[in-house]
Design an enzyme around this catalytic site. Structure first.
Site, short mmCIF file in Angstrom:
data_model
loop_
_atom_site.label_atom_id
_atom_site.label_comp_id
_atom_site.label_asym_id
_atom_site.label_seq_id
_atom_site.Cartn_x
_atom_site.Cartn_y
_atom_site.Cartn_z
CG HIS A 86 -7.79 -29.87 44.66
ND1 HIS A 86 -7.37 -30.96 43.72
CD2 HIS A 86 -6.92 -29.11 45.01
CE1 HIS A 86 -6.26 -30.51 43.41
NE2 HIS A 86 -5.94 -29.24 44.39
CD GLU A 90 -3.37 -27.04 43.49
OE1 GLU A 90 -3.51 -27.76 42.79
OE2 GLU A 90 -3.75 -27.47 44.65
CG ASN A 97 -12.64 -36.41 44.35
OD1 ASN A 97 -12.84 -35.43 44.13
ND2 ASN A 97 -11.44 -36.93 43.87
CE1 TYR A 104 -8.56 -30.76 39.76
CE2 TYR A 104 -10.57 -29.28 39.21
CZ TYR A 104 -9.99 -30.39 40.14
OH TYR A 104 -10.35 -30.64 41.22
CE LYS A 151 -12.21 -31.97 43.89
NZ LYS A 151 -11.70 -33.17 43.01
P1 CMP Z 1 -8.79 -33.99 42.27
O1 CMP Z 1 -7.96 -34.65 43.47
O2 CMP Z 1 -9.22 -32.63 42.63
O3 CMP Z 1 -7.68 -33.87 41.08
C1 CMP Z 1 -8.21 -34.07 39.80
C2 CMP Z 1 -9.63 -34.56 39.73
O4 CMP Z 1 -10.08 -35.20 38.55
C3 CMP Z 1 -9.83 -35.65 40.84
O5 CMP Z 1 -9.79 -34.88 42.14
C4 CMP Z 1 -11.25 -36.01 40.34
O6 CMP Z 1 -12.54 -35.22 40.68
C5 CMP Z 1 -11.22 -35.81 38.83
N1 CMP Z 1 -10.72 -37.44 38.09
C6 CMP Z 1 -9.68 -37.80 38.18
N2 CMP Z 1 -9.58 -39.02 37.91
C7 CMP Z 1 -10.77 -39.09 37.15
C8 CMP Z 1 -11.57 -40.08 36.29
N3 CMP Z 1 -10.97 -41.21 35.93
N4 CMP Z 1 -12.83 -40.00 35.86
C9 CMP Z 1 -13.50 -38.62 36.46
N5 CMP Z 1 -12.91 -37.69 37.38
C10 CMP Z 1 -11.54 -37.92 37.52
#
Ligand code: CMP
Length: 148
Positions: free
Chosen positions: A115, A126, A112, A49, A9
């Site tokens: 993905h 995807e 984070n 998403y 990301k």
């Molecule tokens: P990802 O695994 O890419 O899948 C969905 C994304 O939404 C996740 O990683 C985070 O980047 C984001 N995400 C999921 N839960 C939350 C949350 N509670 N607050 C903010 N971002 C979130």
């Protein structure tokens, strides 16, 4: 062999952690079969998403994922979907175990770093969102015999 989709990301690219992520996947024995760098449009982010539409963090997530370039990978290997999810760690970096990418390198829930697809069906969807079939390279790794 399974294929899975991984996206480093904007925070991972911005923190110069693309090589670190790729290094971990390659060392594990996963085969890189496609790679791309791009900046996602809002439309692409909504498609990617879509399942999170309506959640309180959705708009912020779209703003984040379109805020800078991402690096996208297709990885191939035994049980690749589940193994890559394990290597990434829990969604919230604060909950992620040491030894995982998020547990070792992150402190955020949203930002984070990586993905990865959560099922084979998601992986197929995807991969098709970002790669055409002829962008996925079929080749043999000399070390494959050691990974049987
Ligand atoms: P990802 O695994 O890419 O899948 C969905 C994304 O939404 C996740 O990683 C985070 O980047 C984001 N995400 C999921 N839960 C939350 C949350 N509670 N607050 C903010 N971002 C979130």
């Amino acid at each position: 062999m399974e294929r899975t989709f991984v996206m480093v990301k904007p925070d991972g690219v911005g923190r110069s952690l693309v090589g670190e992520c790729l290094r971990r996947f390659e060392r594990r024995g996963l085969k890189l079969v496609a790679l791309k760098m791009q900046q996602l449009s809002v439309d692409q982010a909504h498609k990617h998403y879509g399942e999170h539409k309506g959640k309180p963090f959705f708009e912020e997530l779209v703003a984040f994922i379109t805020s800078g370039p991402v690096v996208q990978l297709v990885l191939e290997g035994r049980d690749a979907v589940a193994q890559v999810r394990k290597m990434n760690g829990a969604t919230n970096c604060l909950d992620a175990a040491g030894g995982t990418i998020r547990g070792d390198l992150g402190l955020s829930n949203q930002n984070n770093l990586v993905h990865a697809s959560d099922s084979l069906e998601t992986a197929a969807r995807e991969i098709a969102l970002y790669f055409s079939e002829d962008e996925i390279v079929v080749y043999a790794l000399p070390c494959a015999a050691w990974l049987k």
